[in-house]
Design a protein around this motif. Structure first.
Motif, PDB file in Angstrom:
ATOM      1  N   LEU A  18       2.139 -10.049  -6.231  1.00 57.66           N
ATOM      2  CA  LEU A  18       1.282 -10.571  -5.173  1.00 57.66           C
ATOM      3  C   LEU A  18       0.111  -9.627  -4.955  1.00 57.66           C
ATOM      4  N   LEU A  19      -1.031 -10.214  -4.651  1.00 55.54           N
ATOM      5  CA  LEU A  19      -2.283  -9.498  -4.751  1.00 55.54           C
ATOM      6  C   LEU A  19      -2.756  -8.967  -3.417  1.00 55.54           C
ATOM      7  N   ALA A  20      -3.647  -8.001  -3.500  1.00 55.64           N
ATOM      8  CA  ALA A  20      -4.371  -7.555  -2.322  1.00 55.64           C
ATOM      9  C   ALA A  20      -5.827  -7.339  -2.701  1.00 55.64           C
ATOM     10  N   LEU A  21      -6.726  -7.593  -1.770  1.00 58.39           N
ATOM     11  CA  LEU A  21      -8.146  -7.508  -2.089  1.00 58.39           C
ATOM     12  C   LEU A  21      -8.728  -6.191  -1.597  1.00 58.39           C
ATOM     13  N   LEU A 116      -6.769   0.012   1.149  1.00 59.21           N
ATOM     14  CA  LEU A 116      -6.259  -1.131   0.398  1.00 59.21           C
ATOM     15  C   LEU A 116      -5.101  -1.753   1.153  1.00 59.21           C
ATOM     16  N   PRO A 117      -5.090  -3.074   1.293  1.00 58.70           N
ATOM     17  CA  PRO A 117      -4.004  -3.733   2.010  1.00 58.70           C
ATOM     18  C   PRO A 117      -2.779  -3.930   1.129  1.00 58.70           C
ATOM     19  N   ARG A 143     -12.373  -8.784 -10.025  1.00 56.39           N
ATOM     20  CA  ARG A 143     -11.384  -7.714 -10.178  1.00 56.39           C
ATOM     21  C   ARG A 143     -10.960  -7.237  -8.797  1.00 56.39           C
ATOM     22  N   LEU A 144      -9.658  -7.232  -8.532  1.00 49.39           N
ATOM     23  CA  LEU A 144      -9.113  -6.930  -7.216  1.00 49.39           C
ATOM     24  C   LEU A 144      -8.149  -5.745  -7.277  1.00 49.39           C
ATOM     25  N   ASP A 145      -8.160  -4.923  -6.233  1.00 42.34           N
ATOM     26  CA  ASP A 145      -7.270  -3.779  -6.126  1.00 42.34           C
ATOM     27  C   ASP A 145      -6.338  -3.962  -4.931  1.00 42.34           C
ATOM     28  N   TYR A 146      -5.112  -3.431  -5.037  1.00 39.37           N
ATOM     29  CA  TYR A 146      -4.128  -3.563  -3.961  1.00 39.37           C
ATOM     30  C   TYR A 146      -3.081  -2.464  -4.067  1.00 39.37           C
ATOM     31  N   GLU A 154      -2.753  -0.823  -7.646  1.00 40.94           N
ATOM     32  CA  GLU A 154      -2.676  -1.706  -8.805  1.00 40.94           C
ATOM     33  C   GLU A 154      -3.975  -2.504  -8.888  1.00 40.94           C
ATOM     34  N   ARG A 155      -4.189  -3.151 -10.025  1.00 39.97           N
ATOM     35  CA  ARG A 155      -5.439  -3.898 -10.222  1.00 39.97           C
ATOM     36  C   ARG A 155      -5.159  -5.174 -10.999  1.00 39.97           C
TER      37      ARG A 155
END
Length: 226
Positions: A18-21, A116-117, A143-146, A154-155
């Motif tokens: 699961l992602l975070a922006l 980062l959330p 491209r998103l980082d979390y 992570e990316r």
């Protein structure tokens, strides 16, 4: 003997990666709507299981909570975040996992979430961007980082796909679709189907690896707060 790795055990609870922006969205979508959802999760080589997801509002902040269990793995994770002036800010994260009786608990403090959330907040924020139609059409895409459950950065990359109609046990929906890949794991691909009007509500998800679909998630029941 099929071996379920700790990473895969985490997958069952958090819907894997699961992602975070990295930055908040300015999308003009509905701020949030509380809901309670249940999903049927199919994983190749394992019995089907049920995943629960609740989005609730408590004393000025929002809470996203997911939980699931199998015969050998179970766990849950919970995230708290606030929405101010259209921006989403994570303020707390906690999770716990157990694999064959051996597990651990994890927490992220507001200080750790400053830049980062966490990934539960990410699920909500990613859906907001998707509903608003935000996409990257040049270069390498979005491209998103979390932060993962241990607080490690992570990316991932994502791109919006065409909306698709979904016929699910919970009803008929027009889904906003997002494809997600990892820069270092090109053989892995996730496809998220979000509700077109309710941020944070996942209608379904598919996980592909080495050209094969390895797991699938489908909304089986939905209840909206009155």
């Amino acid at each position: 003997m099929r071996v379920l790795s700790p990473c895969l055990a985490s997958w069952f609870i958090s819907l894997a990666m699961l992602l975070a922006l990295a930055t908040p969205s300015a999308a003009e979508t509905t701020p949030a709507t509380p809901f309670s959802a249940r999903y049927q999760l199919e994983v190749s080589g394992w019995p089907n299981t049920t995943v629960g997801h609740r989005l609730t509002r408590e004393s000025g902040h929002w809470q996203s909570h997911m939980e699931a269990s199998l015969a050998v793995a179970q766990g849950s994770e919970r995230s708290r975040f606030i929405i101010e002036d259209g921006n989403v800010t994570a303020i707390n994260y906690a999770s716990g996992y157990s694999l064959m009786g051996i597990g651990n608990d994890y927490r992220l403090t507001p200080e750790e979430l400053t830049h980062l959330p966490d990934r539960q907040t990410a699920l909500f924020e990613l859906s907001r961007r998707a509903i608003a139609g935000q996409d990257c059409t040049t270069g390498k895409g979005c491209r998103l980082d979390y932060l993962d459950h241990r607080g490690r950065p992570e990316r991932i990359d994502y791109r919006l796909l065409e909306p698709v109609p979904l016929s699910l046990p919970a009803g008929e929906f027009e889904a906003v679709t997002v494809e997600v890949t990892e820069p270092d794991e090109p053989e892995r691909r996730l496809v998220f189907h979000f509700h077109s009007e309710l941020p944070g509500l996942l209608l379904g998800m598919e996980y592909h690896r080495d050209g094969e679909r390895r797991s699938r998630l489908a909304l089986s029941a939905l209840s909206l707060a009155q």
